[in-house]
Design an enzyme around this catalytic site. Structure first.
Site, PDB file in Angstrom:
ATOM      1  N   THR B  40       0.814  -1.207   0.000  1.00 46.75           N
ATOM      2  CA  THR B  40       0.000   0.000   0.000  1.00 46.75           C
ATOM      3  C   THR B  40       0.859   1.273   0.000  1.00 46.75           C
ATOM      4  O   THR B  40       0.468   2.287  -0.560  1.00 46.75           O
ATOM      5  CB  THR B  40      -0.919  -0.017   1.245  1.00 46.75           C
ATOM      6  OG1 THR B  40      -1.620  -1.269   1.247  1.00 46.75           O
ATOM      7  CG2 THR B  40      -1.910   1.108   1.229  1.00 46.75           C
ATOM      8  N   HIS B  49      -1.653  14.741   5.602  1.00 42.73           N
ATOM      9  CA  HIS B  49      -2.924  15.362   5.976  1.00 42.73           C
ATOM     10  C   HIS B  49      -2.735  16.317   7.147  1.00 42.73           C
ATOM     11  O   HIS B  49      -1.989  16.032   8.077  1.00 42.73           O
ATOM     12  CB  HIS B  49      -3.950  14.287   6.335  1.00 42.73           C
ATOM     13  CG  HIS B  49      -4.342  13.456   5.160  1.00 42.73           C
ATOM     14  ND1 HIS B  49      -5.290  13.859   4.250  1.00 42.73           N
ATOM     15  CD2 HIS B  49      -3.890  12.253   4.721  1.00 42.73           C
ATOM     16  CE1 HIS B  49      -5.412  12.936   3.305  1.00 42.73           C
ATOM     17  NE2 HIS B  49      -4.571  11.947   3.574  1.00 42.73           N
ATOM     18  N   CYS B 436       7.790   8.491 -20.863  1.00 43.33           N
ATOM     19  CA  CYS B 436       7.936   7.337 -21.770  1.00 43.33           C
ATOM     20  C   CYS B 436       7.817   6.034 -20.988  1.00 43.33           C
ATOM     21  O   CYS B 436       7.878   4.965 -21.570  1.00 43.33           O
ATOM     22  CB  CYS B 436       9.232   7.403 -22.579  1.00 43.33           C
ATOM     23  SG  CYS B 436      10.641   6.513 -21.875  1.00 43.33           S
TER      24      CYS B 436
END
Lengths: 122, 493, 428
Positions: B40, B49, B436
């Site tokens: 994760t 935050h 790319c």
């Protein structure tokens, strides 16, 4: 005994869909072509299709591990697979120069395999 | 016998490991992937935050605000990219403005500084591309963005430098309680430890439930993202949220610390803990929802998309601390957003708990600072000159899109916990992360990895065994597929 | 370092431009190449079919490149390899390049003129937004071509190719010859983007199916590709539910278009054409930044290298003229506009006083047309109409404008190039 074979003409970007009528293995008629080159192509493709083969050969002691090669002229289409297979059996020492013959008379075609790039020693 | 073992080398596990490294324990981290930051932690929004979302008085609120406050100094100490760009929560309906005020109030209670409500005009001045439908917004100037790989790798490297062992490619299969701790069975043998810390992300429930009768259930909550070209990076300056829903903070649009534009995540609860695939409906929904926040989202500038799985515990809260019926087993489970923000504070908090359980002394000579890999792409002219003078390989460009040089790639390989895979190089240096998408640089990076690790090019993988890049020499393939070639020969006739 | 002319890129465009400039008398010039050899993408294009127009024979890519490399060396044109241009900017008439390489470090070059010849890159999976997992085994066709043809490595054994561009078709044959099994080529459009000859010789010769109006809608396999799902698309190119088909494979090659690499041009602030992805240029192939020229795939994507060489030679000659002070505008500027069926034109404008006797205008059409005509008109008056049996987006077209015919027109403002299909148009 008659049969019909379909192919696409590649002589120009038009890409005509050709229809070739075979009678007893002989070409009886070509239809769908818009110019004489189409008929010519159909006959060639069905009687003696040929291709230029481009592939690689392994290089010993080179700046690159492989060098590109081609058949010096076109060979029968049916020999393409054998030709690539034959190339696998060999390794050429560096340096390799454009035009060097890496394999003579490949698969009995009477055509040589030549290098198409320069590969220096490493 | 280890004193402490951490399962999982994501940002949470590495944050814990770095704090454990301050004490004279024998500590190890077990990670099933071939590198740190493979779950994760590598697929999220990269947001620090501000801390107005969490319920006042909760541990989540405390760790969030602490983490947010610490991030800047930590980014200097451990040398990873962080930017306090501020965040905005958009409100699209006059009647929802009270909800913005509630958020502000909640933020104040949590100790978030500088919060203010902006009206439409103020908002437009701050962010010209904001949607015309936005009527007001909560502005949190302390909100920030961080490189999630940069943070995780920095924590891990610093832990490793301070003596924490990292066992990669080591998958935990079974845990047994022993008289004085735990016996951990892995794909690479057994590990015995006095304290076991569970920071296994979406798999944390599996390990918790092996030792505890109080079962927990982690639901992988899939979030899909689109990353846009740096050409679109200046589209917004702040992190743009929408008013939260039951599924979290909704779809955001944000610049990244590296100057790209990022949008995501969607939120879909799924069963499969490995399903990090993107989906067509997910992408569609994502771009539709992101387009609510801004005018003319530059969707044609998308260079890649990806999905991550948040470890959502069904009760919706972090589970941090010792399991009630399993002494010496500490959870850091259910760590979904704002887990990235909390990681440093969470590490400190949990290390404190372990210290109470298993007293230890502070290590003399703990090295707190870490110097990251130079970034030629972002360095000043003078800095570039200096680096090149030091090592000319810093002038040999390997990745043209992100301007990553051979010098940086060698650094990434030869550091503590150095990169061994293409993805490892990418996350440490950004080679292959540009427009790319590694088309040009991957052959070169593969070659450098093989050379430096003393391996054959064919052994180099994207992210560990099973994800090899090449299937061998032409000659090998010829031998292996003789029959197939004969078939192709036939087809040619 | 000071130079009269710097050419960015040592592929076919850069080489031809440098040779033409040197032959036109430019002494102080320099080619900057980011790879470790000159020749660019031609080095990995080992198939034949290059040079029919230029040399009247069929060469392979490396052979074609070698002719130009040999000439550049004979002419003593200096070049730097492994050298990256990090920044390009204009200060007045002076162009400044920031350049990096291992031998010389980071330094600045001042140039009076610059030719952009950086080529193009391939469209990626990300840009195509193909959903699914992100395993190893997804390559652009060009990357796979490099692995196979230059490094002698196989990227995989069971292959699906998305996109029927020429590189994809060529790679279908290459990988088949090297023992891989190419299961199919899927093409989003109802027609192929590649040359007919390649479809016949690269697919049909080996029995590889071409699925038109199909795309990849899912990629399976967490670590290495395990398979893809393809589906038929409708008239709006959207996948049709229920037509999905799972194909097992370990490799997905993408051959879905090329994008000019114009990061430096954009950094310079040159005006860009959103259709080509390249800069707007005038008849001298000069961008709107004075003394900065562009040619080859960085300007617009070509299908034949022969035309790249021709265009680049023109850019080299014009840059030389500019350096001699012979490229002063006359103000008699005509704009070129792409209308019905035509997507763009290169150049986008021309100065009648400055143009050569014959000016090649290159363009592409947006659809497949049969028995149509290319119509060239000037301020509403039809200059000519050229009949075409077939027009296709995959094949670049060109027309020649004569200086004479434009001189004859009364103060012309705009030339329009369009496709006229049967039964349409103002006049029968």
């Amino acid at each position: 005994m008659s049969e019909t074979r379909e192919l696409v003409c590649i002589r120009c970007p038009l890409g005509c869909n050709l229809s070739v009528k075979l009678e007893g293995g002989e070409i009886a008629a070509v239809t769908g072509n818009t110019c004489p080159r189409g008929a010519e192509y159909a006959v060639k493709e069905l009687t003696d299709p040929r291709r230029i083969v481009t592939s690689l050969v392994r290089v010993r002691g080179g700046e690159l591990p492989v060098a590109p090669v081609k058949t010096a002229s076109d060979i029968p289409k049916g020999k393409v697979g054998d030709c690539v297979k034959a190339l696998r059996q060999i390794e050429v020492p560096a340096p390799v120069h454009i035009g060097d013959v890496v394999m003579e008379n490949v698969c009995g075609t009477g055509v040589d395999m030549v290098a198409t790039a320069n590969v220096d020693r490493s | 016998m280890y004193d402490v073992i951490v399962i999982g080398a994501g940002v949470t596990g590495c944050g814990i490991a770095r704090e454990l490294a301050r004490y004279d324990w024998k500590t190890a981290v077990l990670e099933r992937a071939s590198d740190v930051c493979e779950g994760t932690s590598k697929a999220n929004s990269g947001i620090v935050h501000a801390g107005f979302d969490a319920k006042p008085g909760s541990l989540k609120a405390k760790l969030n605000v602490e983490g947010s406050r610490q991030m800047e100094s930590l980014s200097k100490e451990l040398d990873f990219p962080f930017l306090r760009n501020g965040s905005l929560v958009l409100c699209f309906d006059e009647k929802d403005i009270p909800i913005l005020h509630n958020l502000l109030e909640q933020g104040l209670q949590n100790g978030v500084e500088g919060l203010e409500i902006l009206d439409r005009e103020q908002l437009k001045r701050l962010e010209p591309n904001i949607s015309d439908d936005a009527v007001a917004a909560l502005h949190a100037p302390t909100g920030g963005i961080v490189c999630p790989f940069g943070l995780t790798i920095a924590l891990a490297e610093n832990a490793a430098v301070n003596g924490v062992e990292f066992h990669l490619d080591t998958e935990v299969q079974r845990i047994e309680k022993t008289s004085d701790g735990y016996l951990v069975y892995t794909s690479r043998g057994e590990f015995e430890t006095k304290v076991l810390i569970n920071a296994a992300g979406v798999y944390a429930d599996r390990f918790h439930n092996m030792v505890s009768g109080e079962k927990i259930h982690i639901i992988p909550r899939k979030g899909e993202y689109c990353l846009m070209d740096k050409k679109a990076g200046g589209f917004v300056r702040h992190t743009i949220f929408q008013l939260p829903t039951v599924y979290g903070k909704g779809v955001l649009v944000t610049p990244t610390v590296h100057g790209n534009l990022l949008t995501g995540p969607t939120a879909a609860d799924i069963e499969d803990k490995e399903a990090v695939n993107t989906t067509e409906p997910g992408m569609e929904e994502l771009l539709r929802r992101a387009s609510l926040s801004v005018n003319g989202l530059p969707v044609r500038q998308v260079i890649t998309s990806f999905a991550g799985l948040r470890a959502h515990e069904e009760r919706g809260d972090f589970i941090i601390g010792e399991a009630k019926d399993a002494p010496g087993f500490f959870d850091a489970a259910g760590i979904e957003s704002p887990g990235l923000t909390c990681a440093p504070a969470l590490g400190r908090y949990l290390a404190g708990q372990v210290l109470a359980y298993l007293p230890a002394k502070e290590k003399p000579g703990f090295i707190a600072a870490r110097k990251g890999i130079p970034n030629m792409g972002q360095a000043s002219l003078q800095e570039r000159q200096r680096l090149i003078a030091e090592n000319p390989l810093y002038a040999n460009v390997v990745c043209r899109c992100e301007l990553v040089t051979e010098g940086e790639i060698l650094d990434a390989i030869h550091r503590p916990l150095g990169a061994t895979t293409l993805d490892g190089i990418k996350r440490r240096t950004r080679a292959g992360m540009g427009r790319c998408q590694a088309g040009f640089c991957s052959p070169k990076v593969v070659e450098i990895l093989a050379r430096e690790l003393g391996k054959d090019v064919g052994e180099i993988s994207k992210r560990g065994e099973g994800s090899r890049f090449l299937t061998g020499y032409l000659k090998d393939s010829a031998e292996a597929s003789e029959s197939e070639r004969c078939e192709s020969g036939k087809a040619a006739e | 370092m000071k130079k009269d002319l710097v050419i960015i890129g040592g592929g076919p465009a850069g080489l031809a431009a440098a040779i033409a400039a040197r032959e036109a008398g430019v002494e102080e010039l320099l080619i900057l190449e980011r790879d470790c050899r000159l020749g660019g993408i031609l080095n990995q294009c080992i198939h034949n079919g290059f040079g029919l127009h230029t040399f009247k024979e069929e060469l392979t890519g490396p052979e074609y490149a070698d002719r130009y490399i040999g000439k550049a060396k004979t002419l003593g044109i200096p070049y730097r390899l492994n050298t990256m241009v990090v920044d390009l900017r204009a200060e007045g008439q002076q162009k400044k390049l920031t350049v990096m390489n291992r031998e010389e470090g980071l330094y600045e070059i001042e140039a009076k003129a610059v030719i952009l010849a950086m080529g193009c890159r391939e469209r990626t999976r990300g840009a195509l937004n193909i959903p699914g997992f992100r395993p190893a085994g997804i390559y652009s066709a060009g990357t796979a071509q490099r692995y196979v043809n230059m490094e002698g490595r196989m990227p995989g054994r069971e292959v699906v190719i998305l996109g029927s561009g020429d590189i994809g078709l060529i790679m279908a044959r290459r990988m088949t010859l090297e023992g891989a099994r190419v299961k199919l080529v899927a093409e989003l459009m109802p027609y192929s983007g590649g040359l007919k000859r390649n479809i016949v010789q690269c697919l049909e010769d080996f029995g590889i199916p071409l699925r038109l109006s199909h795309t990849v809608v899912d990629i399976k396999g967490r670590d290495r590709v395990e398979g893809v799902t393809i589906a038929r698309v409708d008239g709006n190119l959207k996948p049709i539910p229920g037509t999905e088909e799972e194909i097992s494979c370990d490799t997905l090659l993408l051959s879905c278009g090329l994008i000019p690499e114009n990061e430096l041009s954009q950094g310079l602030g040159a005006a860009m054409n959103p259709v080509t992805g390249g800069p707007f240029v005038n008849e001298s192939l000069e961008t709107d930044k004075e003394g900065v020229f562009a040619c080859g795939n960085v300007l617009h994507v070509h299908d034949l290298v022969d035309y790249v060489s021709q265009e680049a030679e023109a850019a080299g000659r014009k840059a030389a003229a500019y350096l001699r002070g012979g490229l002063e505008g006359t103000g008699r500027v005509v704009s070129l506009r792409a209308a019905e069926g035509v997507r763009y034109t290169v150049p986008a404008s021309l100065d009648i006083g400055r143009m050569e006797e014959a000016q090649t205008v290159r363009f592409r059409v947006g659809d497949v047309y049969r028995d149509a005509a290319i119509e060239v008109s000037c301020d509403g008056r039809i200059l000519r109409s050229v009949k075409k049996k077939v027009l296709a987006p995959g094949e670049m077209e060109q027309i020649i404008l004569k200086k004479q015919e434009l001189e004859a027109a009364d103060n012309p403002k705009e030339i329009v190039i369009s496709v006229r299909t049967q039964g349409q148009g103002k006049e029968a």
